[in-house]
Design a protein around this motif. Structure first.
Motif, PDB file in Angstrom:
ATOM      1  N   GLY A 108       0.826  -1.197   0.000  1.00 44.13           N
ATOM      2  CA  GLY A 108       0.000   0.000   0.000  1.00 44.13           C
ATOM      3  C   GLY A 108       0.861   1.248   0.000  1.00 44.13           C
ATOM      4  O   GLY A 108       2.005   1.227   0.483  1.00 44.13           O
ATOM      5  N   GLU A 109       0.334   2.326  -0.515  1.00 37.29           N
ATOM      6  CA  GLU A 109       1.113   3.557  -0.629  1.00 37.29           C
ATOM      7  C   GLU A 109       1.193   4.273   0.716  1.00 37.29           C
ATOM      8  O   GLU A 109       0.192   4.454   1.409  1.00 37.29           O
ATOM      9  CB  GLU A 109       0.489   4.480  -1.673  1.00 37.29           C
ATOM     10  N   GLN A 110       2.394   4.673   1.080  1.00 35.25           N
ATOM     11  CA  GLN A 110       2.629   5.425   2.304  1.00 35.25           C
ATOM     12  C   GLN A 110       3.116   6.825   1.925  1.00 35.25           C
ATOM     13  O   GLN A 110       4.219   6.981   1.407  1.00 35.25           O
ATOM     14  CB  GLN A 110       3.678   4.719   3.166  1.00 35.25           C
ATOM     15  N   LEU A 111       2.299   7.813   2.184  1.00 29.84           N
ATOM     16  CA  LEU A 111       2.631   9.186   1.827  1.00 29.84           C
ATOM     17  C   LEU A 111       3.199   9.924   3.035  1.00 29.84           C
ATOM     18  O   LEU A 111       2.730   9.757   4.158  1.00 29.84           O
ATOM     19  CB  LEU A 111       1.392   9.927   1.306  1.00 29.84           C
ATOM     20  N   SER A 112       4.211  10.721   2.779  1.00 27.40           N
ATOM     21  CA  SER A 112       4.824  11.539   3.823  1.00 27.40           C
ATOM     22  C   SER A 112       5.058  12.939   3.286  1.00 27.40           C
ATOM     23  O   SER A 112       5.191  13.141   2.073  1.00 27.40           O
ATOM     24  CB  SER A 112       6.166  10.937   4.267  1.00 27.40           C
ATOM     25  N   LEU A 113       5.127  13.890   4.180  1.00 26.10           N
ATOM     26  CA  LEU A 113       5.458  15.252   3.794  1.00 26.10           C
ATOM     27  C   LEU A 113       6.930  15.291   3.394  1.00 26.10           C
ATOM     28  O   LEU A 113       7.805  14.887   4.169  1.00 26.10           O
ATOM     29  CB  LEU A 113       5.194  16.195   4.969  1.00 26.10           C
ATOM     30  N   LEU A 114       7.213  15.761   2.191  1.00 25.02           N
ATOM     31  CA  LEU A 114       8.593  15.794   1.712  1.00 25.02           C
ATOM     32  C   LEU A 114       9.477  16.574   2.676  1.00 25.02           C
ATOM     33  O   LEU A 114      10.628  16.183   2.924  1.00 25.02           O
ATOM     34  CB  LEU A 114       8.649  16.427   0.314  1.00 25.02           C
ATOM     35  N   ARG A 115       8.982  17.638   3.228  1.00 25.86           N
ATOM     36  CA  ARG A 115       9.776  18.444   4.166  1.00 25.86           C
ATOM     37  C   ARG A 115      10.240  17.604   5.349  1.00 25.86           C
ATOM     38  O   ARG A 115      11.387  17.718   5.793  1.00 25.86           O
ATOM     39  CB  ARG A 115       8.949  19.642   4.635  1.00 25.86           C
ATOM     40  N   VAL A 116       9.376  16.743   5.843  1.00 29.39           N
ATOM     41  CA  VAL A 116       9.735  15.863   6.958  1.00 29.39           C
ATOM     42  C   VAL A 116      10.789  14.853   6.517  1.00 29.39           C
ATOM     43  O   VAL A 116      11.760  14.600   7.241  1.00 29.39           O
ATOM     44  CB  VAL A 116       8.481  15.152   7.496  1.00 29.39           C
TER      45      VAL A 116
END
Length: 263
Positions: free
Chosen positions: A104-112
């Motif tokens: 499954g896709e795990q999205l994160s804030l690029l800044r983090v």
């Protein structure tokens, strides 16, 4: 949120990249992985999929298996300079398509993710002499960037998003091992206690730093012990010893001059 120069606008990526002679430095896999400035430029691409791939390649090539290369220090300075750029607010995934299909896709804030990479890299540089791997001159070059990294990352501890504030504090903590920056420890101690009190990915490192500073950490849980079997198995051993090539099958020829890729 601020970026280099204290503005809230877009960073001039090309101008920032041209401060470094990228032809004179390299990461782990020349002529196999994308060149470092290509990876860095793509961190601020308009396509979140490209950005996610770039942040993965940043870890896989520029600090491959926690190793320092001649490209590591200038790449860290670039990442710190752009972390406040609005384009780092994209939600991205570092996963490959087959990993998304399986887990499954795990999205994160690029800044983090960028702050995490800076924190991990700075933490690796703050180990005993037998660690981290890499040429001493490349490790020293990174250590020399710590005051500049601190100045660039510090504004992010005031970000409106808690996850960014936490990641920024995590990125700053190992930088404080620099004698020039140790003066900032008293002002940050309360914030580190707050980080240690919450269940975040950074909790154990916050507790570790507080203990190193002579703070009372008895109120916090004991850090978990590493799993002795974490690297068991053929596939894991291959990854540990560098036999796994994340760019296998990558045949795109890269230009002889890095600057050709910046046009």
């Amino acid at each position: 949120m601020t970026n280099e120069g204290g503005s809230t606008g877009l960073v001039d990526v090309r101008a920032l990249l041209l401060r470094t002679d990228w032809n004179a430095v390299e990461h782990c896999c020349p002529n196999v992985a994308p060149m470092t400035p290509v990876i860095l430029r793509q961190l601020l691409d308009d396509d979140p999929r490209v950005q996610g791939t770039a942040v993965r390649e940043l870890s896989e090539a520029v600090t491959h298996q926690e190793t320092f290369y001649s490209a590591t220090a200038p790449a860290a300075l670039f990442v710190a300079a752009v972390v406040g750029d609005p384009r780092t607010l994209a939600r991205v995934t570092w996963q490959r398509p087959w990993e998304i299909d399986q887990h499954g896709e795990q999205l994160s804030l690029l800044r983090v993710l960028l702050l995490d990479w800076l924190g991990d890299t700075a933490q690796n540089a703050d180990y005993p002499l037998e660690w981290p791997p890499g040429a001493q001159e490349d490790i020293d070059a990174f250590l020399a960037t710590r005051p500049a990294l601190y100045d660039a990352v510090y504004p992010s501890i005031g970000d409106s998003e808690q996850e960014v504030r936490d990641a920024a504090l995590f990125a700053i903590l190992p930088l404080l091992a620099d004698p020039v920056l140790a003066q900032h420890i008293p002002a940050l101690t309360d914030a580190v206690h707050q980080l240690a009190a919450r269940d975040t990915p950074y909790r154990w490192y916050a507790i570790d730093r507080l203990a190193a500073w002579g703070q009372d950490t008895s109120r916090y849980p004991e850090p978990p012990q590493p799993d002795p079997n974490i690297f068991t198995g053929v596939a894991a051993q291959d990854a540990v010893h560098g036999d796994h090539d994340p760019w296998a099958g990558h045949l795109e020829p890269w230009p002889e001059s890095v600057y050709d890729s910046l046009q």
